[in-house]
Structure formats: structure tokens, C-alpha cells
Enzyme design. Structure first.
Site, PDB file in Angstrom:
ATOM      1  N   HIS A 140       0.838  -1.204   0.000  1.00 23.35           N
ATOM      2  CA  HIS A 140       0.000   0.000   0.000  1.00 23.35           C
ATOM      3  C   HIS A 140       0.878   1.262   0.000  1.00 23.35           C
ATOM      4  O   HIS A 140       0.653   2.208  -0.768  1.00 23.35           O
ATOM      5  CB  HIS A 140      -0.899  -0.032   1.239  1.00 23.35           C
ATOM      6  CG  HIS A 140      -1.809   1.143   1.380  1.00 23.35           C
ATOM      7  ND1 HIS A 140      -2.414   1.471   2.560  1.00 23.35           N
ATOM      8  CD2 HIS A 140      -2.224   2.078   0.489  1.00 23.35           C
ATOM      9  CE1 HIS A 140      -3.153   2.546   2.403  1.00 23.35           C
ATOM     10  NE2 HIS A 140      -3.057   2.936   1.147  1.00 23.35           N
ATOM     11  N   GLU A 157       2.297   1.787  -3.386  1.00 19.74           N
ATOM     12  CA  GLU A 157       1.307   2.376  -4.299  1.00 19.74           C
ATOM     13  C   GLU A 157       1.258   3.893  -4.128  1.00 19.74           C
ATOM     14  O   GLU A 157       1.129   4.633  -5.098  1.00 19.74           O
ATOM     15  CB  GLU A 157      -0.067   1.744  -4.020  1.00 19.74           C
ATOM     16  CG  GLU A 157      -1.220   2.331  -4.813  1.00 19.74           C
ATOM     17  CD  GLU A 157      -2.427   2.570  -3.936  1.00 19.74           C
ATOM     18  OE1 GLU A 157      -2.897   1.630  -3.274  1.00 19.74           O
ATOM     19  OE2 GLU A 157      -2.890   3.718  -3.904  1.00 19.74           O
ATOM     20  N   HIS A 158       1.378   4.371  -2.899  1.00 18.81           N
ATOM     21  CA  HIS A 158       1.407   5.825  -2.663  1.00 18.81           C
ATOM     22  C   HIS A 158       2.661   6.463  -3.267  1.00 18.81           C
ATOM     23  O   HIS A 158       2.600   7.514  -3.874  1.00 18.81           O
ATOM     24  CB  HIS A 158       1.427   6.112  -1.158  1.00 18.81           C
ATOM     25  CG  HIS A 158       0.084   6.099  -0.523  1.00 18.81           C
ATOM     26  ND1 HIS A 158      -0.392   7.130   0.240  1.00 18.81           N
ATOM     27  CD2 HIS A 158      -0.890   5.157  -0.538  1.00 18.81           C
ATOM     28  CE1 HIS A 158      -1.607   6.823   0.686  1.00 18.81           C
ATOM     29  NE2 HIS A 158      -1.917   5.628   0.226  1.00 18.81           N
ATOM     30  N   GLU A 190      -5.422   7.261   6.715  1.00 17.51           N
ATOM     31  CA  GLU A 190      -6.384   6.324   6.124  1.00 17.51           C
ATOM     32  C   GLU A 190      -6.752   5.251   7.138  1.00 17.51           C
ATOM     33  O   GLU A 190      -7.914   4.862   7.267  1.00 17.51           O
ATOM     34  CB  GLU A 190      -5.785   5.649   4.886  1.00 17.51           C
ATOM     35  CG  GLU A 190      -5.676   6.546   3.684  1.00 17.51           C
ATOM     36  CD  GLU A 190      -5.209   5.769   2.450  1.00 17.51           C
ATOM     37  OE1 GLU A 190      -5.581   4.600   2.307  1.00 17.51           O
ATOM     38  OE2 GLU A 190      -4.444   6.355   1.655  1.00 17.51           O
TER      39      GLU A 190
HETATM   40 ZN    ZN Z   1      -3.759   4.743   0.406  1.00 16.27          ZN
END
Ligand code: ZN
Length: 573
Positions: A145, A148-149, A231
Site C-alpha cells: 500500500h 502504491e502511494h 487512512e
Molecule cells: Zn492509500
């Protein structure tokens, strides 16, 4: 009556994202070995040169015979790619006017689905990578994750952070991404410009650089770690995320389904304290080096698929993709992880010693094969009611069965879950739905496949209960199991009756496909880039709608999973 083990699980504090939204990148990590900008020169037979020198005729394939196609495909096969399937080979719905071509880039093995639609109002592209949070290192929950950022924050060619977003915004488009259990998907959309304004190629060039030479900007690490932590904090109040993470963290500890995919500041820094002003003072360690290792291992042509949809014709789209994606790294010799392995035996339904369920030890291909163990075990995670304290009143029961992955060939062809789902959700008089409704026990009932990864899937029945239904939970469950018993008896007793249901659903699915209209270009690209991993390109439009003949053995083996011993029942008051 069935006996259940009862277990009260209080809401835990780690939550998982199936779909996580992208946020943000750095230079200095490209290695010259990654570049293949020059094409290796090889001796070409004279007759091949003669063919290449013939005039180029874009629509030549339409008027040729199959044998000639092969010749012309060789001819059209530019120096940079091979055509896997051309437009006339794709099976499609009657209303589909788009043109299709699947190619493989010679420089790196990257496979691409090209879609030409001269009437589209939106052009799009998507890259699907076969790596997700199941690949997170043990001491860095959330790394996929975080990757991905970080991957979209800049590239060697376009180092300015936000360059891609600004380019898309200027051309009426946007971009996003999500990290899943075994996959990560990146996509963008753009508004077609004037005929001579090729905005899509400009977008593809910027997009491709993230998969060729992202910079993983050092200065952005601290900010993105905190963004992920935000998040994570936002998800804590969502019952959906809470329940999902409870399901995951109660799985077999030796299967990666147990992992915490969202991650937070603490897990990504291996113990860092977010209340400290900087990463250096947090007591944790900077995850950037591990991030670079993750990219090295997973981001190459053998592990990436691309889908592009635009107004240009197929030849023009092909040239754009070749020129923008040819420098993606080729797969290392030991690094290909694309799709599923070849079947080890002809009969994909086999006897096993693995104890997936108690009544029948038949296993489907791929079931429990990917990670060396099964995700749930009878007596540990299965056959259990979990009473969960929700963030807000929910009154919901989910009955969740571990089943073979949907890509298992017999499941993929026979789709036995569709008939079961149809019978479970039927609302005719005398059905489960009507009895529960008539007694004032439920507001709604639905069923279908939820989680679906390479070695298992979860078949869920969701019951939305009234206050009365919640107070009479055991009555609701008793009626549910009675209904399952009726279906089970029918599967074993009367093949023709089940075959009738199967054929009706098959025909409905084929009719809906025959007259299916084109879907949103961005969603289409995102989904088809993934499908390229599992489905032959020529079948990629139709495969989900095709169902084989009814097979009683498959139906029975599938239904043998749907037992009280092989399910979990999270209940939320
Ligand atoms: Zn995210």
C-alpha cells in the site's frame, strides 16, 4: 440442530484496505540495466526484408484468409511487439463496435490489450501488477500500500511531483490506484482532444515512467507514512473494515490472508511512534530501502499487464504503447509470477489429505496450493460463530464458506456457485427469503462470492435482520440450515431439476452478454488489465458470461463445502 462454538471477538484496532486510494514519488533509483532503448540487431532473411518493405495497408487483415492473416500478422508485427490476438479473433457482444488487439512487447514480455473506440468520450489506461499486500515483508505490514502511494510521486523523465496529475487535469482526466491482496492496479482517464492533439500518448508516456524509473522521492516518505496512518484512522470507525480485519486476523496464521494490508505509521516503520515530530526521532526505521526491494522484485514486464483504450486506430495505439512502455524491465529469469501455474494433472478434482472439510476430501485445482497452507482450518477458524461488537447498531449475520478460487477450472467453467446463490436468494412463496420475511425476521438476504484470491474464495450469505430477527438469531440460523438441507437433497436426488436451473441461468447470462453495451472505459481498462493474467486474450470479453454444461459431480463437490463445519458466522447486533 447444529452446535456452534461461540466466540466473542472485541473489535481489534488494525484494519485492512481492499481498495486503497493512491496518494503520492523520487529519483536516483534507476539503474542502467533497466533500459533497453536500443533493439538488438539480428540477421534478417532477405525475404523478410522484402515483406517489410511492402506498402502498409491498415485494414488488410479484414480481407485476408486465416492463412494469409498469419503472414500479415508477421508483417504487421513491428520490430517491437508480437500480436497475440487481433480484432477478428475476439469474441464479442452484438452491440460492441470497439476494435481489439492484444500484443506482447518484445523488449520485456509485457502483454497489452489495445482497444480502439472512435466514438469514446473518455480515453483510459490501466496497469495491473501481480503483487499486493500478501507480498508484504513480515515486519512491514502495509508495504504494498505504501509502495502504491510512493510510486506516482515522480520519475527520472518527469521528476516534478504532481506532473502526471497536472497533465491529466489539463486534459480533463484523473488518476487513481488500489492495493489488493495479491494485486495492485493503477489507472487514469483523459478527455480526447482534437484529431491532431494526441493527449493520450502524452499521458501514456508519463504513466509508463512510473513503471520504468520511479524516483520514490526521499523527501516524501515521512508525509506518505502519515497519509497512510490517516487512512488507517479513518477506517477504524467503519464497521465494514473492522469486520473484514477481524475475519483476516482470525485466519490461519501461516496463510498470508492473516496480514494487515492497510498498514500504519507504526507497522511501516517497524515500531515508530507517530507522535514524535520526525521519522528519525520516532524510534522506527525508514522503509524506503525495503520499498526499492519490493519494486525490484515485482515491477517488471513478466508481472505487469496493460490495457489502453483510445480513439486512435489499433496501429496508432500499438505504436504509442510500444514507444512508451518498451523500457519497462524484462522479467528476471526467476521472477515471473503471472497468473496461475499450469495444471499439474488432467483431472482438476482430486483426492487430498488436506482437511478442508469433514465430509469430502475432494479438492479443486489451485485450492490451497499457492501459499503452502490453507487459510482456514476446521476447528480453529471454521465452524465458529463470532459475536462482534460493532461501532454502531448493525443487526447483521454473515455466513461465510471457504470455497475453491473462482479461477479453478471446474468452478470457472461450471460456475456452481451461481445456481446455489440463485436458490438461496429466491423470493418465491415457500422460499427461505419469504419465510424469514413473513415471520418479520429479516429486511434482506443476499449471497455471492466476496474474497477471491489464487487459492481460495469466500461464498457469503448476508442476512440483514430486524430487531426481532436479532433476538431470535438461532431460529433464523435454523431456518437457513433447513433451506440448505433442501437444496442439498435436491442436488443429490434429482440431477435433472438442478440441470434445469443451471441451464436457465446459463441462457440468461448468454443473453445478457449478447446484448451487453460497452462499459465505462476506465473501469473496463482496470478490469481487463487484470483479466490478461488469467484469460486468453481472444476470450477476455466473453469469458465471464460463458458457462459450461451442468456437471453433477462438480455441483456435489462444491456443495460439500457449504456445511456448518466449514463456515464462519460473524454476527453483529
Ligand atoms: Zn492509500
Amino acid at each position: 440442530m447444529h452446535r456452534y462454538t461461540s466466540l466473542i471477538v472485541k473489535a481489534v484496532v488494525m484494519f485492512q484496505f481492499v481498495r486503497a486510494f493512491k496518494c503520492g514519488f523520487h529519483p536516483a533509483r534507476c539503474r542502467s540495466a533497466y533500459f533497453f532503448s536500443s533493439i538488438t540487431k539480428v540477421a534478417v532473411p532477405d525475404n523478410t526484408i522484402a515483406k517489410m518493405n511492402r506498402p502498409f495497408i491498415p485494414n488488410i487483415l479484414k480481407s485476408t484468409t486465416a492463412d494469409q492473416d498469419i503472414v500479415f500478422k508477421d508483417e504487421l508485427m513491428s520490430k517491437k511487439s508480437t500480436i497475440i490476438a487481433d480484432d477478428h479473433e475476439f469474441e464479442r457482444s452484438k452491440l460492441d463496435r470497439r476494435k481489439y488487439r492484444a500484443i506482447e512487447l518484445k523488449s520485456n514480455g509485457l502483454q497489452v490489450l489495445l482497444v480502439s473506440d472512435d466514438e469514446t468520450d473518455v480515453e483510459a489506461g490501466s496497469v495491473h501488477v501481480r503483487a499486493g499486500h500478501f507480498d508484504d515483508p513480515e515486519d512491514r505490514a502495509g508495504l504494498a500500500h505504501f509502495h502504491e502511494h510512493m510510486v506516482f510521486l515522480g520519475s527520472e523523465k518527469y521528476p516534478a511531483e504532481g506532473d502526471f496529475e497536472a497533465y491529466l487535469a489539463k486534459n480533463g482526466g484523473s488518476t487513481n490506484a488500489y492495493t489488493d491482496m495479491e494485486d495492485t492496479n493503477y489507472y487514469f482517464s483523459i478527455t480526447p482532444g482534437d484529431d491532431d492533439d494526441d493527449a493520450l500518448t502524452g499521458a501514456l508516456d508519463r504513466f509508463a515512467q512510473f513503471f520504468i524509473c520511479p524516483t520514490f522521492e526521499t523527501s516524501a516518505v515521512e508525509r506518505e507514512l502519515r497519509a497512510i496512518n490517516s487512512e488507517y484512522l479513518n477506517s477504524i470507525t467503519s464497521d465494514n473494515w473492522r469486520n473484514y480485519q477481524i475475519l483476516k486476523c482470525n485466519a490461519n496464521p501461516s496463510h498470508p490472508f492473516v496480514k494487515f494490508g492497510c498498514g500504519n505509521y507504526n507497522t511501516l516503520t517497524n515500531g515508530g511512534d507517530i507522535s514524535k515530530p520526525t521519522l528519525a526521532e520516532s524510534g522506527g526505521t525508514n522503509p524506503r530501502d525495503i520499498l526499492l526491494d519490493f519494486w525490484d522484485k515485482n515491477y517488471h514486464g513478466g508481472n505487469i499487464k496493460l490495457c489502453v483504450l483510445g480513439r486512435a486506430n489499433l496501429d496508432e495505439l500499438q505504436e504509442s504503447v510500444e514507444n512508451t512502455f518498451e523500457n519497462v524491465r524484462p522479467a528476471p529469469s526467476n521472477g515471473v509470477k503471472s497468473g496461475y501455474p499450469a495444471l499439474s494433472q488432467q483431472n482438476p478434482l482430486k483426492i487430498t489429505t488436506k482437511s478442508v472439510h469433514t465430509e469430502n476430501d475432494l479438492m479443486f485445482a489451485y485450492e490451497g496450493e499457492s501459499y503452502g497452507d490453507i487459510p482456514f482450518r476446521v476447528g480453529h477458524e471454521l465452524g465458529i460463530i463470532r459475536e462482534i461488537i460493532p461501532a454502531k447498531e448493525t443487526r447483521k449475520i454473515t455466513i461465510s464458506f471457504a470455497i475453491p478460487p473462482l479461477h479453478s477450472p471446474l468452478i470457472d467453467v461450471g460456475k456452481p456457485h451461481r445456481v446455489i446463490s440463485h436458490l438461496l436468494g429466491h423470493e418465491s412463496p415457500g422460499s427461505l427469503h419469504s419465510v424469514l420475511s413473513d415471520e418479520g425476521l429479516i429486511f434482506g438476504l443476499s449471497s455471492g462470492v466476496g474474497v477471491d484470491v489464487s487459492d481460495f474464495a469466500l461464498f457469503n450469505i448476508n442476512l440483514s435482520l430486524t430487531a426481532k430477527g436479532m433476538s431470535e438469531r438461532d431460529r433464523v440460523l435454523d431456518l437457513f440450515w433447513q433451506w440448505m438441507s433442501i437444496i442439498q437433497n435436491e442436488i443429490w436426488r434429482d440431477e435433472s431439476e438442478m440441470e434445469k436451473y443451471h441451464d436457465e441461468l446459463r441462457q440468461l447470462s448468454e443473453i445478457s452478454y449478447t446484448y451487453k453495451e460497452n462499459t465505462n472505459p476506465t473501469d473496463f481498462c482496470s478490469s481487463k488489465a487484470e483479466c490478461l493474467f488469467y484469460t486468453p486474450a481472444k476470450d477476455i470479453l466473453s469469458a465471464a458470461y460463458k458457462t459450461g454444461e451442468y456437471d453433477a459431480d462438480v455441483a456435489r463437490a462444491f456443495f460439500s463445502r457449504l456445511t456448518p463445519q466449514n463456515c464462519m458466522m460473524p454476527t453483529l447486533p
